[in-house]
Design a protein around this motif. Structure first.
Motif, mmCIF file in Angstrom:
data_model
loop_
_atom_site.group_PDB
_atom_site.id
_atom_site.type_symbol
_atom_site.label_atom_id
_atom_site.label_comp_id
_atom_site.label_asym_id
_atom_site.label_seq_id
_atom_site.Cartn_x
_atom_site.Cartn_y
_atom_site.Cartn_z
ATOM 1 N N ASP A 73 0.815 -1.212 0.000
ATOM 2 C CA ASP A 73 0.000 0.000 0.000
ATOM 3 C C ASP A 73 0.851 1.266 0.000
ATOM 4 O O ASP A 73 0.380 2.330 -0.398
ATOM 5 C CB ASP A 73 -0.958 -0.003 1.193
ATOM 6 N N ASN A 74 2.089 1.167 0.430
ATOM 7 C CA ASN A 74 2.984 2.337 0.397
ATOM 8 C C ASN A 74 3.391 2.668 -1.038
ATOM 9 O O ASN A 74 3.674 3.826 -1.350
ATOM 10 C CB ASN A 74 4.218 2.080 1.242
ATOM 11 N N LYS A 75 3.436 1.652 -1.874
ATOM 12 C CA LYS A 75 3.824 1.844 -3.275
ATOM 13 C C LYS A 75 2.617 1.816 -4.217
ATOM 14 O O LYS A 75 2.779 1.937 -5.432
ATOM 15 C CB LYS A 75 4.813 0.758 -3.706
ATOM 16 N N ASN A 76 1.423 1.614 -3.660
ATOM 17 C CA ASN A 76 0.207 1.506 -4.491
ATOM 18 C C ASN A 76 0.373 0.464 -5.587
ATOM 19 O O ASN A 76 0.023 0.698 -6.763
ATOM 20 C CB ASN A 76 -0.153 2.864 -5.112
ATOM 21 N N THR A 77 0.898 -0.662 -5.194
ATOM 22 C CA THR A 77 1.208 -1.700 -6.170
ATOM 23 C C THR A 77 0.753 -3.063 -5.656
ATOM 24 O O THR A 77 0.864 -3.344 -4.468
ATOM 25 C CB THR A 77 2.715 -1.745 -6.469
ATOM 26 N N MET A 78 0.249 -3.875 -6.570
ATOM 27 C CA MET A 78 -0.124 -5.245 -6.247
ATOM 28 C C MET A 78 0.739 -6.198 -7.069
ATOM 29 O O MET A 78 1.263 -5.809 -8.131
ATOM 30 C CB MET A 78 -1.602 -5.493 -6.557
ATOM 31 N N TYR A 79 0.871 -7.409 -6.564
ATOM 32 C CA TYR A 79 1.739 -8.381 -7.209
ATOM 33 C C TYR A 79 1.041 -9.744 -7.291
ATOM 34 O O TYR A 79 0.175 -10.068 -6.487
ATOM 35 C CB TYR A 79 3.038 -8.552 -6.414
ATOM 36 N N LEU A 80 1.501 -10.509 -8.262
ATOM 37 C CA LEU A 80 1.099 -11.911 -8.339
ATOM 38 C C LEU A 80 2.354 -12.712 -8.665
ATOM 39 O O LEU A 80 2.858 -12.646 -9.791
ATOM 40 C CB LEU A 80 0.024 -12.150 -9.394
ATOM 41 N N GLN A 81 2.867 -13.422 -7.664
ATOM 42 C CA GLN A 81 4.014 -14.299 -7.864
ATOM 43 C C GLN A 81 3.485 -15.649 -8.330
ATOM 44 O O GLN A 81 2.664 -16.274 -7.644
ATOM 45 C CB GLN A 81 4.795 -14.456 -6.560
ATOM 46 N N MET A 82 3.962 -16.084 -9.481
ATOM 47 C CA MET A 82 3.485 -17.331 -10.070
ATOM 48 C C MET A 82 4.654 -18.293 -10.208
ATOM 49 O O MET A 82 5.611 -18.009 -10.935
ATOM 50 C CB MET A 82 2.856 -17.054 -11.445
ATOM 51 N N ASN A 83 4.581 -19.394 -9.497
ATOM 52 C CA ASN A 83 5.626 -20.412 -9.527
ATOM 53 C C ASN A 83 5.094 -21.712 -10.119
ATOM 54 O O ASN A 83 3.881 -21.935 -10.184
ATOM 55 C CB ASN A 83 6.137 -20.672 -8.109
ATOM 56 N N ASN A 84 6.009 -22.567 -10.531
ATOM 57 C CA ASN A 84 5.642 -23.866 -11.102
ATOM 58 C C ASN A 84 4.538 -23.704 -12.162
ATOM 59 O O ASN A 84 3.514 -24.399 -12.130
ATOM 60 C CB ASN A 84 5.180 -24.817 -9.995
ATOM 61 N N LEU A 85 4.784 -22.820 -13.080
ATOM 62 C CA LEU A 85 3.777 -22.518 -14.092
ATOM 63 C C LEU A 85 3.526 -23.701 -15.008
ATOM 64 O O LEU A 85 4.443 -24.480 -15.320
ATOM 65 C CB LEU A 85 4.205 -21.291 -14.903
ATOM 66 N N LYS A 86 2.262 -23.812 -15.426
ATOM 67 C CA LYS A 86 1.824 -24.896 -16.291
ATOM 68 C C LYS A 86 1.269 -24.321 -17.588
ATOM 69 O O LYS A 86 0.814 -23.168 -17.604
ATOM 70 C CB LYS A 86 0.736 -25.715 -15.585
ATOM 71 N N PRO A 87 1.256 -25.101 -18.655
ATOM 72 C CA PRO A 87 0.688 -24.590 -19.919
ATOM 73 C C PRO A 87 -0.743 -24.079 -19.755
ATOM 74 O O PRO A 87 -1.128 -23.108 -20.424
ATOM 75 C CB PRO A 87 0.758 -25.803 -20.840
#
Length: 117
Positions: A73-87
């Motif tokens: 919230d200090n940077k007004n930014t959201m993230y989505l960390q995606m690991n072990n990605l699949k097709p």
């Protein structure tokens, strides 16, 4: 002017990782529930993950244990960390901010994620 600007999409091999970011401006970011959706051609937009203003999270069953949603919230930014990605994770990913008390919402422009060898 309200903006949600996404970045971080791209091409990755199965089993790889990506981190999506979504920078917000023009509204009180900390007061909004933050969500990530994804969409493939011919299908409805699917909710992938959400995080409340208090930091509570929930995930679609298909990504539990592999994806992590977070917010700064200090940077007004959201993230989505995606690991072990699949097709089957291949899609256009959209960030979304929604205010619970009045239903006002905003969308990012979308970023393509392609998982392929």
């Amino acid at each position: 002017q309200v903006q949600l600007v996404e970045s971080g999409g791209g091409l990755v091999q199965p089993g790889g990782s990506l981190r999506l970011s979504c920078a917000a401006s023009g509204f009180t970011f900390s007061s909004y529930v933050i969500r990530w959706f994804r969409q493939t051609p011919g299908k409805e937009r699917e909710l992938v993950a959400a995080i409340t203003t208090y930091g509570s999270t929930n995930y679609a069953d298909s990504v539990k244990g592999r994806f992590t949603i977070s917010r700064d919230d200090n940077k007004n930014t959201m993230y989505l960390q995606m690991n072990n990605l699949k097709p089957e994770d291949t899609a256009v990913y959209y960030c979304n901010a929604v205010r619970s008390n009045n239903g006002v919402y905003y969308w990012g422009q979308g970023t393509q994620v392609t998982v392929s060898s």
